[in-house]
Design an enzyme around this catalytic site. Structure first.
Site, short mmCIF file in Angstrom:
data_model
loop_
_atom_site.label_atom_id
_atom_site.label_comp_id
_atom_site.label_asym_id
_atom_site.label_seq_id
_atom_site.Cartn_x
_atom_site.Cartn_y
_atom_site.Cartn_z
N TYR A 36 0.87 -1.17 0.00
CA TYR A 36 0.00 0.00 0.00
C TYR A 36 0.91 1.23 0.00
O TYR A 36 1.26 1.78 1.05
CB TYR A 36 -0.92 0.01 1.22
N GLY B 106 -20.68 13.05 -0.31
CA GLY B 106 -21.60 12.91 0.82
C GLY B 106 -21.89 11.47 1.19
O GLY B 106 -22.84 11.18 1.92
N GLY B 107 -21.08 10.56 0.70
CA GLY B 107 -21.27 9.16 1.11
C GLY B 107 -22.29 8.42 0.29
O GLY B 107 -22.64 7.30 0.59
N THR C 136 -23.66 6.40 -3.13
CA THR C 136 -22.99 5.53 -4.09
C THR C 136 -23.71 5.67 -5.42
O THR C 136 -24.84 6.12 -5.48
CB THR C 136 -23.05 4.05 -3.67
N1 LIG Z 1 -7.11 -8.50 0.82
C1 LIG Z 1 -7.22 -7.75 -0.26
O1 LIG Z 1 -6.97 -8.21 -1.36
C2 LIG Z 1 -7.67 -6.33 -0.15
C3 LIG Z 1 -8.00 -5.62 -1.30
C4 LIG Z 1 -8.44 -4.31 -1.16
C5 LIG Z 1 -8.51 -3.72 0.09
N2 LIG Z 1 -8.16 -4.42 1.19
C6 LIG Z 1 -8.26 -3.81 2.55
O2 LIG Z 1 -9.61 -3.54 2.79
C7 LIG Z 1 -9.78 -2.17 3.16
C8 LIG Z 1 -11.13 -1.70 2.66
O3 LIG Z 1 -11.12 -1.66 1.25
P1 LIG Z 1 -11.15 -0.26 0.46
O4 LIG Z 1 -10.54 0.80 1.29
O5 LIG Z 1 -10.56 -0.51 -0.87
O6 LIG Z 1 -12.69 -0.07 0.21
P2 LIG Z 1 -13.94 0.40 1.10
O7 LIG Z 1 -13.60 0.42 2.54
O8 LIG Z 1 -15.09 -0.37 0.61
O9 LIG Z 1 -14.18 1.87 0.56
C9 LIG Z 1 -13.18 2.82 0.54
C10 LIG Z 1 -13.58 3.89 -0.46
O10 LIG Z 1 -14.78 4.50 -0.03
C11 LIG Z 1 -14.53 5.86 0.36
N3 LIG Z 1 -15.17 6.02 1.67
C12 LIG Z 1 -14.77 5.51 2.85
N4 LIG Z 1 -15.64 5.85 3.83
C13 LIG Z 1 -16.60 6.58 3.25
C14 LIG Z 1 -17.77 7.21 3.74
N5 LIG Z 1 -18.11 7.15 5.03
N6 LIG Z 1 -18.54 7.88 2.86
C15 LIG Z 1 -18.22 7.96 1.56
N7 LIG Z 1 -17.12 7.39 1.04
C16 LIG Z 1 -16.31 6.69 1.88
C17 LIG Z 1 -13.03 6.04 0.41
O11 LIG Z 1 -12.65 7.31 -0.04
P3 LIG Z 1 -12.13 8.44 1.00
O12 LIG Z 1 -10.69 8.14 1.27
O13 LIG Z 1 -12.35 9.70 0.26
O14 LIG Z 1 -12.99 8.33 2.23
C18 LIG Z 1 -12.57 4.98 -0.60
O15 LIG Z 1 -12.64 5.49 -1.91
C19 LIG Z 1 -8.57 -1.48 2.51
O16 LIG Z 1 -8.32 -0.20 3.10
C20 LIG Z 1 -7.50 -2.50 2.72
O17 LIG Z 1 -6.96 -2.39 4.03
C21 LIG Z 1 -7.77 -5.72 1.10
#
Ligand SMILES: NC(=O)c1ccc[n+]([C@@H]2O[C@H](COP(=O)([O-])OP(=O)(O)OC[C@H]3O[C@@H](n4cnc5c(N)ncnc54)[C@H](OP(=O)(O)O)[C@@H]3O)[C@@H](O)[C@H]2O)c1
Length: 299
Positions: free
Chosen positions: A61, A221-222, A224
């Site tokens: 990351y 604003g959250g 989708t």
């Molecule tokens: N094992 C694997 O292969 C794998 C793959 C991908 C991810 N991961 C892990 O899983 C975690 C979660 O996945 P992710 O971060 O990709 O996706 P997620 O948690 O589903 O969503 C994150 C996305 O949503 C936005 N977001 C977050 N909170 C929000 C809210 N309250 N309202 C509106 N938008 C919001 C974030 O942008 P902002 O920054 O603008 O809030 C970002 O673009 C990662 O951080 C990582 O640690 C693991």
């Protein structure tokens, strides 16, 4: 109550709040520029202040200027809070130019574990997931991690992006404390694996719980951009709770079972607060039935 509002689960002998934090979004902005380091550090410290004691990360990351592991070390290390559990993953890698490298060979895994130790500034890793790309055997690679666990470099092991047969294969080699797979409203392919983890007492840790099947579709604003009935139903439930759709998506995953952990990723302080508040949302049986019913649309 902060992150404790959704209760706790155990990763081996480590107890964590079910509402955790994913570090993947800390290193760059939505348009791919390196993040502001001070803001990212502020998000991490605030997460811990709000009760987050489970952070998911990886040495890959990274953006041009930032490394999630190094941000975690700067924000929270020296010394880390006693109760903080850091989960990392090995398998994929990135080269010096930030390009993805093929999945690590078994003999490269030790180097990846040591890279995480160095970046995080720790002498052992709490939880390491073997992140796989294909449905082939995990035995040789998981066996290497089991040896590193035996040597004291790793406390607990998990698997990521796996199918049921790969989980079974890993469990035959060493205890597995978590499965981290892509799952959420709109991505229901692992319904059965989630239930199986519950029966086995293993944590199921969804990634992309907020973005769902539309990884680039989060609006201001959250909201989708999910089309049609899914967005409509999530929006209605959100309005009833005075919450955002993102919060309802997170809350729904936490309602899938007491063994389901959330690791929402954000670099935005306001989103962090909202995500942690989502742990206190209680969906009614009628709301759950409506949201669960969307699974049929997901295909
Ligand atoms: N094992 C694997 O292969 C794998 C793959 C991908 C991810 N991961 C892990 O899983 C975690 C979660 O996945 P992710 O971060 O990709 O996706 P997620 O948690 O589903 O969503 C994150 C996305 O949503 C936005 N977001 C977050 N909170 C929000 C809210 N309250 N309202 C509106 N938008 C919001 C974030 O942008 P902002 O920054 O603008 O809030 C970002 O673009 C990662 O951080 C990582 O640690 C693991």
């Amino acid at each position: 109550m902060g992150a404790a509002a959704a209760g706790t689960w155990r990763l081996g002998d480590l107890t964590v709040n079910r509402l955790g934090f994913g570090a993947m979004r800390l290193t760059s902005t939505a348009d791919g520029r390196p993040s502001d380091g001070a803001r990212a550090i502020g998000v991490l410290r605030r997460a811990v202040e709000l009760g987050v004691d489970h952070i998911d990360t990886a040495s890959f990351y990274v953006s041009d200027l930032r490394s999630a592991n190094e941000l975690i070390n700067s924000a929270l290390g020296g010394p880390y809070p006693d109760n903080l559990v850091i989960t990392t993953k090995v398998g994929p890698g990135k080269d010096a130019n930030g390009e993805w490298t093929p999945a690590a060979r078994p003999d490269q895994l030790r180097g990846q574990v040591e890279e995480n130790l160095r970046q995080l500034g720790r002498d052992h890793l709490d939880v390491v997931n073997l992140r796989v790309h294909a449905a082939d055997s995990v035995a040789e690679r998981f066996g290497v991690l089991a040896e590193l666990r035996g040597a004291g470099l790793i406390r607990h092991l998990g698997v990521s992006n796996v199918r049921a047969h790969q989980l079974a294969e890993a469990m035959a080699i060493a205890p597995v404390v978590c499965v981290q797979n892509r799952y959420g409203l709109g991505i229901r392919g692992d319904d059965e694996l989630l239930a199986e983890c519950g029966r086995l007492g293993i944590a199921f840790v969804p990634f992309f719980a907020i973005v769902g099947s539309r990884t680039a579709a989060i609006g201001a604003g959250g909201g989708t951009a999910a089309p049609g009935e899914e967005a409509e139903v999530v929006g209605e439930v959100a309005r009833a709770h005075g919450a955002s759709p993102a919060q309802i998506r997170l809350a729904w995953t936490l309602h899938r079972g007491p063994h389901v952990l959330a690791i929402p990723g954000t670099g935005d302080p306001d989103h962090l607060e909202a995500n942690i508040a989502a742990g206190a949302i209680r969906l009614s049986p009628a709301e759950l039935a409506r949201l669960d019913g969307l699974g049929a649309l997901a295909g």
